[in-house]
Design a protein around this motif. Structure first.
Motif, PDB file in Angstrom:
ATOM      1  N   LYS A   1       0.811  -1.214   0.000  1.00 13.31           N
ATOM      2  CA  LYS A   1       0.000   0.000   0.000  1.00 13.31           C
ATOM      3  C   LYS A   1       0.844   1.263   0.000  1.00 13.31           C
ATOM      4  N   TYR A   2       2.088   1.167   0.550  1.00 10.76           N
ATOM      5  CA  TYR A   2       2.910   2.356   0.746  1.00 10.76           C
ATOM      6  C   TYR A   2       4.219   2.270  -0.036  1.00 10.76           C
ATOM      7  N   GLY A   3       4.662   3.427  -0.507  1.00 12.50           N
ATOM      8  CA  GLY A   3       5.891   3.494  -1.280  1.00 12.50           C
ATOM      9  C   GLY A   3       7.030   4.090  -0.477  1.00 12.50           C
ATOM     10  N   THR A   4       7.532   5.242  -0.919  1.00 12.13           N
ATOM     11  CA  THR A   4       8.715   5.850  -0.298  1.00 12.13           C
ATOM     12  C   THR A   4       8.477   6.200   1.158  1.00 12.13           C
ATOM     13  N   CYS A   5       9.447   5.878   2.011  1.00 11.83           N
ATOM     14  CA  CYS A   5       9.437   6.311   3.413  1.00 11.83           C
ATOM     15  C   CYS A   5      10.273   7.576   3.529  1.00 11.83           C
ATOM     16  N   TYR A   6       9.823   8.515   4.328  1.00  7.42           N
ATOM     17  CA  TYR A   6      10.552   9.772   4.444  1.00  7.42           C
ATOM     18  C   TYR A   6      11.282   9.903   5.773  1.00  7.42           C
ATOM     19  N   SER A   7      10.575   9.840   6.891  1.00  8.33           N
ATOM     20  CA  SER A   7      11.259   9.960   8.183  1.00  8.33           C
ATOM     21  C   SER A   7      10.340   9.507   9.307  1.00  8.33           C
ATOM     22  N   PHE A   8      10.973   9.084  10.397  1.00  9.68           N
ATOM     23  CA  PHE A   8      10.252   8.745  11.616  1.00  9.68           C
ATOM     24  C   PHE A   8       9.967  10.014  12.415  1.00  9.68           C
ATOM     25  N   PHE A   9       9.030   9.904  13.358  1.00  5.82           N
ATOM     26  CA  PHE A   9       8.830  10.969  14.340  1.00  5.82           C
ATOM     27  C   PHE A   9       8.222  10.351  15.590  1.00  5.82           C
ATOM     28  N   ASN A  10       8.204  11.126  16.659  1.00  7.97           N
ATOM     29  CA  ASN A  10       7.638  10.692  17.940  1.00  7.97           C
ATOM     30  C   ASN A  10       8.254   9.368  18.392  1.00  7.97           C
ATOM     31  N   ASP A  11       9.608   9.367  18.527  1.00  6.91           N
ATOM     32  CA  ASP A  11      10.347   8.180  18.980  1.00  6.91           C
ATOM     33  C   ASP A  11      10.036   6.952  18.136  1.00  6.91           C
ATOM     34  N   ARG A  12       9.966   7.133  16.838  1.00  7.52           N
ATOM     35  CA  ARG A  12       9.743   6.063  15.860  1.00  7.52           C
ATOM     36  C   ARG A  12       8.359   5.421  15.960  1.00  7.52           C
ATOM     37  N   LYS A  13       7.425   6.115  16.606  1.00 11.45           N
ATOM     38  CA  LYS A  13       6.061   5.606  16.682  1.00 11.45           C
ATOM     39  C   LYS A  13       5.237   5.991  15.456  1.00 11.45           C
ATOM     40  N   GLY A  14       5.774   6.885  14.656  1.00 10.52           N
ATOM     41  CA  GLY A  14       5.105   7.282  13.431  1.00 10.52           C
ATOM     42  C   GLY A  14       6.115   7.469  12.320  1.00 10.52           C
ATOM     43  N   MET A  15       5.630   7.348  11.085  1.00  7.40           N
ATOM     44  CA  MET A  15       6.503   7.526   9.930  1.00  7.40           C
ATOM     45  C   MET A  15       5.726   8.204   8.801  1.00  7.40           C
ATOM     46  N   PHE A  16       6.408   9.130   8.127  1.00  2.34           N
ATOM     47  CA  PHE A  16       5.846   9.737   6.929  1.00  2.34           C
ATOM     48  C   PHE A  16       6.117   8.821   5.752  1.00  2.34           C
ATOM     49  N   VAL A  17       5.063   8.502   5.010  1.00  2.00           N
ATOM     50  CA  VAL A  17       5.188   7.597   3.862  1.00  2.00           C
ATOM     51  C   VAL A  17       4.335   8.115   2.712  1.00  2.00           C
ATOM     52  N   GLN A  18       4.600   7.583   1.546  1.00  3.62           N
ATOM     53  CA  GLN A  18       3.803   7.910   0.372  1.00  3.62           C
ATOM     54  C   GLN A  18       2.822   6.784   0.080  1.00  3.62           C
ATOM     55  N   GLU A  19       1.574   7.141  -0.110  1.00  4.40           N
ATOM     56  CA  GLU A  19       0.550   6.170  -0.468  1.00  4.40           C
ATOM     57  C   GLU A  19       0.635   5.903  -1.969  1.00  4.40           C
ATOM     58  N   LYS A  20       0.769   4.636  -2.337  1.00  4.23           N
ATOM     59  CA  LYS A  20       0.973   4.303  -3.749  1.00  4.23           C
ATOM     60  C   LYS A  20      -0.215   4.670  -4.627  1.00  4.23           C
ATOM     61  N   SER A  21      -1.415   4.486  -4.132  1.00  2.44           N
ATOM     62  CA  SER A  21      -2.605   4.714  -4.963  1.00  2.44           C
ATOM     63  C   SER A  21      -2.788   6.191  -5.307  1.00  2.44           C
ATOM     64  N   SER A  22      -2.531   7.088  -4.348  1.00  2.00           N
ATOM     65  CA  SER A  22      -2.761   8.519  -4.570  1.00  2.00           C
ATOM     66  C   SER A  22      -1.481   9.293  -4.848  1.00  2.00           C
ATOM     67  N   GLN A  23      -0.332   8.655  -4.512  1.00  2.00           N
ATOM     68  CA  GLN A  23       0.978   9.314  -4.617  1.00  2.00           C
ATOM     69  C   GLN A  23       1.115  10.485  -3.648  1.00  2.00           C
TER      70      GLN A  23
END
Length: 315
Positions: free
Chosen positions: A132-154
């Motif tokens: 479901k997800y493509g490129t990962c960008y970065s973690f935040f909140n002590d690695r409890k969250g991550m910014f990612v790209q959704e493949k379907s919507s980009q």
């Protein structure tokens, strides 16, 4: 042939000898129509005699500057001697050069349709993503969250390891985190840049065609509104009260135009060098280096200045 080799040896010995001394900071100084060199206080060290003069540089244990005299390219030593440079293809370019920054991305190691979110392997320093997800960008909140790209919507949003959406997928640009605790995120929506917090709430409206940090922690910014540039803090407070134009930030200074002339602001929005130049480049921009900038005054004369505003020029 022997004369050429002998000349080459003499050149190398002369330049290498200057490199062994304690290097002075010498600034190209324009007096009338000729270039020489001064120290950082403006005291002439090498008398003006050159048609062109560049900054000194160290190369292969040699310390020298390139210049031109009597229409000939020369190499200049810090004691003011010069020898003809037969190895250059031309004079010193006074054209500005621009650098484009680079971005660092996490890369996808493999896909697994059974994984809803992501799994981070600390030992391998790698990430396993779902389809479901493509490129990962970065973690935040002590690695409890991550910014990612959704493949379907980009589009870009944020998820937790279980795949729960923390920040909706509505952003179009790679993520840059600012602030002392990386609590602010610069991103893009609707073709424009803005700032959100880690809950996805807008901190700075999405109205800037460019939005670049000018302070160490990224809480002071230079934003292009389309009609001009604003020097603002992370919440949009104007640090300099007026719009400026053709603004570029480099080496702790903002080069910009106001009321038809160029000057420089510091990162707090204060006028560091008055708006009095017909043309000006960023500090460190070629043909200048480091803490110097190349400017043209109202009379059309071009020379170098320091961050204190000292002009390395006299009539």
């Amino acid at each position: 042939m022997r004369k050429v080799l002998l000349l080459a040896c003499i050149i190398c010995l002369a330049l290498a000898a200057t490199a062994q001394k304690k290097k002075k900071i010498l600034v190209p100084y324009l007096k009338g129509d000729l270039w020489g060199y001064s120290d950082t206080t403006g005291k002439i060290i090498i008398k003006p005699q050159f048609q062109e003069a560049g900054f000194f540089k160290e190369d292969n244990n040699m310390y020298y500057a390139q210049g031109k005299i009597n229409d000939k390219d020369v190499l200049i030593t810090e004691d003011g001697k010069f020898i003809e440079d037969e190895f250059t293809d031309g004079g010193i370019s006074m054209m500005s050069m621009f650098e484009e920054g680079s971005r660092i991305f996490f890369t996808e190691e493999k896909s697994d349709p059974n994984i809803k979110g992501y799994v981070y392997d600390k030992q391998k320093n790698s990430i396993v993503l779902s389809d479901k997800y493509g490129t990962c960008y970065s973690f935040f909140n002590d690695r409890k969250g991550m910014f990612v790209q959704e493949k379907s919507s980009q589009l870009i949003g944020a998820i937790d390891p279980a795949g729960n959406v923390l920040i909706p997928f509505q952003y179009e640009h790679s993520i840059e985190t600012y602030g002392p605790r990386n609590e602010y995120i610069r991103t893009k929506k609707g073709g424009l840049f803005g700032i959100i917090d880690l809950k996805g709430q807008d901190v700075l409206p999405f109205k800037y065609s460019s939005l670049d940090p000018i302070s160490h922690d990224g809480t002071h910014l230079l934003g292009n509104t389309g009609g001009g540039y604003q020097v603002i803090d992370i919440h949009g407070t104007m640090l300099f009260p007026d719009l400026v134009f053709n603004a570029k930030y480099a080496n702790g200074m903002i080069c910009c135009r106001r009321a038809g002339y160029y000057g420089y602001l510091d990162t707090n929005g204060n006028i560091a060098i008055p708006f009095k130049y017909r043309v000006a480049a960023e500090f460190g921009e070629s043909p200048a280096e480091g803490d110097f900038a190349y400017v043209t005054n109202k009379e059309g004369v071009s020379f170098f200045i320091s961050k204190s505003g000292r002009e390395f020029y006299s009539k």
